[in-house]
Write an enzyme that holds these catalytic residues in place. Structure first.
Site: not given
Ligand code: IPE
Ligand code: IPE
Ligand code: MG
Length: 241
Positions: A18, A66
């Protein structure tokens, strides 16, 4: 690598990757750049895992939730996934890495599905490490799918309700055949599970770091493993005397 105890390695490491968006935002860049730079961390973590002898590595790459993201971001993630698979195939073959996925992959674009099954097929004989990518994955959906599989077996009288055990449930999950994770890492400092491996993490050790995923490289990965090696796992029993 020096201070890692190779005798006491986690067998299965799972990672919630993340913080790509925040990494890009800090640099006033588009989120997509964060995802692109995150791929380098993926490569480094896969390589390091193989080098030190981790048996199973599960990476949360795209959750069921997602799909709520804007189409252009989802498209960019799918394109990055495709180029990752194409670029890494040779290295997976050279290093004995078996590739597989968990999740509702039928929801992914067809070209991605094809490439995923090609990659799984071509690496299916590899025995040194399993790289398990969670794609269109949700822990609750996984448990729901397991319920349906089990109920169908009950309905067709292959299984009696009183015969259902924890093992029946484990075997009905997407992760069937994979031991539960010993170590779960989450980057970007969020203290939540976000629907990842809900059943499997009952006794998993958790390591959360504020480091954003694109900055999470070999050194910190090894530090997480070292930290894991200091923990005393009790599984509900009393402290060892
Ligand atoms: C969790 O990250 C999913 C992945 C790393 C693929 P998210 O960014 O989607 O999770 P939340 O929304 O912060 O819980
Ligand atoms: C994790 O990074 C990747 C995926 C969930 C695909 P994020 O895209 O959630 O990045 P933040 O949490 O917005 O920084
Ligand atoms: Mg995230």
């Amino acid at each position: 690598m020096s201070n890692i105890n190779l005798e006491k390695l986690p067998k299965h490491i799972a990672i919630i990757m993340d913080g790509n968006g925040r990494w890009a935002k800090k640099r006033a860049l588009n989120r997509i750049y964060g995802h692109e730079n995150g791929i380098d961390s993926v490569r480094e973590v896969v390589r390091t895992s193989r080098e030190i002898g981790i048996s199973y590595l599960t990476l949360y790459a795209f959750s069921e939730e997602n799909w709520k993201r804007p189409k252009h971001e989802v498209d960019a993630l799918m394109n990055l996934l495709k180029s990752f698979l194409k670029n890494e195939l040779d290295e997976m073959l050279e290093n004995g890495i078996r590739f597989q996925t968990i999740g509702r992959s039928g929801k992914l674009p067809e070209d991605v599905q094809r490439l995923l099954s090609d990659t799984s097929d071509k690496t299916s004989q590899n025995k040194d490490m399993v790289l398990n990518l969670a794609l269109s994955y949700g822990g609750r959906q996984e448990i729901l799918d397991a319920f349906q599989k089990i109920f169908m077996r009950v309905e067709s009288r292959v299984l009696r309700p009183e015969e259902i055990t924890e093992q029946t449930i484990s075997d009905s999950l997407y992760t069937t055949g994979i031991p539960d994770p010993d170590l779960l890492i989450r980057t970007s400092g969020e203290y939540r599970i976000s629907n990842f491996l809900l059943w499997q993490i009952a006794y998993t050790e958790i390591y959360i770091t504020p480091t954003l995923w694109p900055d999470f490289r070999k050194e910190e990965y090894l530090a997480a493993i070292k930290e894991f090696q200091k923990r005393e796992r009790r599984f509900g029993a009393s402290e060892a005397e």
